[in-house]
Write a protein that holds these residues in place. Structure first.
Motif, PDB file in Angstrom:
ATOM      1  N   ALA A 142      73.559  66.077  35.456  1.00 54.42           N
ATOM      2  CA  ALA A 142      74.153  66.018  36.329  1.00 54.42           C
ATOM      3  C   ALA A 142      74.562  65.153  36.845  1.00 54.42           C
ATOM      4  N   ASP A 143      75.330  64.756  37.557  1.00 51.95           N
ATOM      5  CA  ASP A 143      76.164  64.251  38.040  1.00 51.95           C
ATOM      6  C   ASP A 143      75.610  62.999  39.485  1.00 51.95           C
ATOM      7  N   TYR A 144      74.177  62.730  38.788  1.00 50.86           N
ATOM      8  CA  TYR A 144      73.914  62.078  40.563  1.00 50.86           C
ATOM      9  C   TYR A 144      74.388  59.718  40.026  1.00 50.86           C
ATOM     10  N   PRO A 145      74.341  59.351  40.796  1.00 52.31           N
ATOM     11  CA  PRO A 145      74.885  58.177  41.431  1.00 52.31           C
ATOM     12  C   PRO A 145      74.278  57.325  40.452  1.00 52.31           C
ATOM     13  N   ARG A 146      74.829  56.337  40.116  1.00 48.97           N
ATOM     14  CA  ARG A 146      74.274  54.775  38.835  1.00 48.97           C
ATOM     15  C   ARG A 146      72.558  54.266  39.456  1.00 48.97           C
ATOM     16  N   SER A 147      71.384  53.875  38.770  1.00 49.61           N
ATOM     17  CA  SER A 147      70.548  53.809  39.487  1.00 49.61           C
ATOM     18  C   SER A 147      71.252  52.357  39.796  1.00 49.61           C
ATOM     19  N   ARG A 148      70.555  52.090  40.699  1.00 50.03           N
ATOM     20  CA  ARG A 148      70.391  51.391  41.396  1.00 50.03           C
ATOM     21  C   ARG A 148      69.725  50.046  40.348  1.00 50.03           C
ATOM     22  N   LEU A 149      68.760  49.771  39.270  1.00 49.47           N
ATOM     23  CA  LEU A 149      68.400  48.747  38.834  1.00 49.47           C
ATOM     24  C   LEU A 149      68.513  49.380  37.226  1.00 49.47           C
ATOM     25  N   PRO A 150      68.163  48.227  37.115  1.00 46.72           N
ATOM     26  CA  PRO A 150      68.940  48.301  34.895  1.00 46.72           C
ATOM     27  C   PRO A 150      67.374  49.688  34.478  1.00 46.72           C
ATOM     28  N   LEU A 181      64.373  60.596  42.853  1.00 40.61           N
ATOM     29  CA  LEU A 181      63.939  59.602  42.615  1.00 40.61           C
ATOM     30  C   LEU A 181      65.649  59.593  42.232  1.00 40.61           C
ATOM     31  N   LYS A 182      66.468  60.397  41.020  1.00 41.53           N
ATOM     32  CA  LYS A 182      67.548  59.972  40.929  1.00 41.53           C
ATOM     33  C   LYS A 182      68.708  59.745  42.192  1.00 41.53           C
ATOM     34  N   GLU A 183      68.706  60.495  43.003  1.00 42.42           N
ATOM     35  CA  GLU A 183      69.199  61.104  43.986  1.00 42.42           C
ATOM     36  C   GLU A 183      69.672  59.286  44.503  1.00 42.42           C
ATOM     37  N   PRO A 186      65.926  54.430  38.765  1.00 42.09           N
ATOM     38  CA  PRO A 186      65.891  54.048  37.029  1.00 42.09           C
ATOM     39  C   PRO A 186      64.679  54.887  36.018  1.00 42.09           C
ATOM     40  N   VAL A 187      64.458  56.810  36.544  1.00 44.42           N
ATOM     41  CA  VAL A 187      63.681  56.883  36.655  1.00 44.42           C
ATOM     42  C   VAL A 187      64.269  57.904  34.542  1.00 44.42           C
ATOM     43  N   ILE A 188      63.670  58.069  33.695  1.00 39.07           N
ATOM     44  CA  ILE A 188      64.245  59.261  32.830  1.00 39.07           C
ATOM     45  C   ILE A 188      63.251  59.560  32.247  1.00 39.07           C
ATOM     46  N   ARG A 189      63.665  60.871  31.202  1.00 41.39           N
ATOM     47  CA  ARG A 189      62.480  61.349  30.227  1.00 41.39           C
ATOM     48  C   ARG A 189      62.810  61.725  28.667  1.00 41.39           C
ATOM     49  N   PHE A 190      62.049  60.756  28.173  1.00 39.34           N
ATOM     50  CA  PHE A 190      61.775  60.672  26.932  1.00 39.34           C
ATOM     51  C   PHE A 190      61.542  62.540  25.878  1.00 39.34           C
ATOM     52  N   GLY A 191      62.444  63.180  25.031  1.00 36.86           N
ATOM     53  CA  GLY A 191      62.178  64.771  24.849  1.00 36.86           C
ATOM     54  C   GLY A 191      61.949  64.988  25.844  1.00 36.86           C
ATOM     55  N   GLU A 192      63.205  65.489  27.211  1.00 40.04           N
ATOM     56  CA  GLU A 192      63.489  66.542  27.837  1.00 40.04           C
ATOM     57  C   GLU A 192      64.316  67.686  26.652  1.00 40.04           C
ATOM     58  N   GLY A 229      56.516  56.383  48.199  1.00 44.44           N
ATOM     59  CA  GLY A 229      57.405  57.379  49.156  1.00 44.44           C
ATOM     60  C   GLY A 229      57.719  58.935  48.890  1.00 44.44           C
ATOM     61  N   ALA A 230      58.314  58.917  47.851  1.00 46.83           N
ATOM     62  CA  ALA A 230      58.728  60.235  46.675  1.00 46.83           C
ATOM     63  C   ALA A 230      57.814  61.382  46.555  1.00 46.83           C
ATOM     64  N   ILE A 231      56.991  60.887  46.719  1.00 41.17           N
ATOM     65  CA  ILE A 231      55.398  61.298  45.759  1.00 41.17           C
ATOM     66  C   ILE A 231      54.497  61.823  47.272  1.00 41.17           C
ATOM     67  N   LEU A 232      54.527  60.646  47.933  1.00 44.77           N
ATOM     68  CA  LEU A 232      53.582  60.511  49.528  1.00 44.77           C
ATOM     69  C   LEU A 232      54.269  61.684  49.956  1.00 44.77           C
ATOM     70  N   GLY A 233      55.490  61.734  50.347  1.00 44.64           N
ATOM     71  CA  GLY A 233      56.177  62.795  51.319  1.00 44.64           C
ATOM     72  C   GLY A 233      55.955  64.278  50.659  1.00 44.64           C
TER      73      GLY A 233
END
Length: 420
Positions: A26-34, A357-359, A363-369, A413-417
């Motif tokens: 998906a065309d997500y923005p570049r992560s803020r952190l490496p 989180l991507k939006e 910097p979240v990833i999924r190994f074995g997606e 914030g994302a989880i609690l929201g």
């Protein structure tokens, strides 16, 4: 017609089903952190004391351009070929399986447990049913497998053990460095060092005289160096150097744009696709040595600093994200000798959380997606569950304290929201 087992499929058919073009991200923005270590002046800081144990402590080490290339070379050293079977974990990424297909062997997927450890009983059953030449065991996320038991299992049956340390460049178990339990071991430098490419093939039990490597050329060397520096620039590192190099980099980018526009047909790639996160396996890189820049960084970067900061950052994420509704850390503790690749979080509603989180540029990833075609819940329910539910967050040594605090705030914030 009954369901066909992966073990019943001929290698040619498996190769035809291989992931040639995985789903476009998906065309997500570049992560803020490496996501991986970004080059900075801090990369060269040293810590007093002994170095952390590493696959580099093996008797024989060869530096290649990626972990998948190292897997292929290990299989070649083992003499794996057509008619052979390689036991591989059902929880995997495609780059772990493609070298097996390249060798002409048949991958036979074994089960893993919910904590990612191998199912020794399932391995024993599968090893008794066919001509198994090698067993690949992966130290997921830096957490070791039951390596003494696997070593004994392979010795009893005359099977080669390939220790996959792509997630565990550092670490020890049973008084020995990770990477020393297998007949051969592989690792991925890019996950642990601020480099654009790199991997290694190692062995504590066999010589690697048959692995002949050569330079990939000046274009490759220059691209690796510049991309590593530019990645640091992209994440706010090396500000003085960025200012000094602004004009030369602009000229370089303009010239490169002209060169690409004048290319006709498919030109050889200057760097392996693995450096940009591609799925494919390109045999053209089997004879290529890792860049001089990457090999120098393996010597200059302090393994002690890398290990201590990764453990510290992991604990910080663990403390902040434990106990939140609908999720839990994949591992209940951080044992001595474990230097994690990332912090894996098991989530009940991963897809919506991942997108959010991507939006937010986390910097979240999924190994074995994307598991290998045919690997579903009938092959291993735990693997499918982990591939779907585990989200991973960086804990590498080049993250700053304020960056970790921001990431924790976004995730909490994302989880609690989502539960309000």
């Amino acid at each position: 017609m009954g369901k066909i087992s992966i073990s019943d499929v001929e290698p040619a058919a498996i190769a035809a089903a291989a992931i040639q073009s995985p789903p476009a991200p998906a065309d997500y923005p570049r992560s803020r952190l490496p996501v991986s270590p970004a080059l900075s002046l801090a990369s060269f800081l040293r810590m007093r004391g002994p170095q952390a144990s590493s696959i580099l402590d093996a008797r024989e080490v060869r530096f290649v351009t990626s972990g998948r290339v190292a897997i292929a070379l290990a299989l070649k050293q083992m003499g794996v070929g057509p008619g052979d079977t390689v036991l591989v974990p059902s929880y995997h990424c495609a780059s772990m399986i493609e070298p097996v297909i390249w060798a002409g062997a048949t991958p036979l997927f074994y089960r893993i447990r919910p904590d990612t450890t191998v199912d020794l009983g399932d391995i024993a059953v599968k090893a008794a049913t066919c001509n198994v030449k090698a067993l690949m065991a992966t130290n997921y996320y830096g957490f070791h497998q039951p390596l003494p038991a696997l070593r004994a299992f392979c010795d009893e049956r005359g099977i080669f053990l390939l220790e996959d340390c792509a997630h565990s460049f550092l670490g020890h178990h049973g008084g020995r460095p990770l990477g020393s339990w297998g007949d051969y071991a592989i690792a991925s430098s890019m996950k642990f060092f601020p480099v654009y490419e790199g991997g290694c093939l190692a062995s504590a039990r066999h010589r690697l005289d048959g692995v002949a490597l050569q330079s990939a050329g000046t274009g490759f060397e220059a691209k690796v160096l510049l991309n590593s520096i530019e990645n640091g620039f992209a994440y706010g590192r090396l500000p003085l150097l960025r200012a000094l190099m602004a004009l030369p980099m602009a000229v370089k980018n303009s010239l490169w744009g002209v060169i690409k526009s004048r290319r006709h047909g498919a030109a050889p790639a200057l760097a392996p696709g693995s450096s940009d996160g591609g799925f494919g396996f390109d045999p053209a890189w089997l004879t290529k040595r890792s860049s001089l820049y990457s090999r120098v960084m393996l010597r200059l970067v302090s393994r002690r600093r890398m290990g201590e900061l990764r453990r510290r950052n992991y604990r910080r994420l663990y403390d902040a994200l434990s106990g939140l509704p609908g999720c839990r850390p994949l591992f209940a503790s951080l044992p001595d000798g474990v230097y994690p690749w990332v912090f894996p979080l098991l989530c009940d509603e991963p897809l919506a959380l991942f997108r959010q989180l991507k939006e937010a540029r986390v910097p979240v990833i999924r190994f074995g997606e994307y598991l290998w075609p045919g690997v579903d819940a009938t092959v291993c329910e735990n693997s499918v569950d982990l591939s779907r539910r585990v989200l991973q967050f960086p804990c590498h040594q080049e993250l700053r304290d304020d960056e970790i605090a921001w990431m924790i705030g976004q995730v909490r914030g994302a989880i609690l929201g989502a539960t309000r």
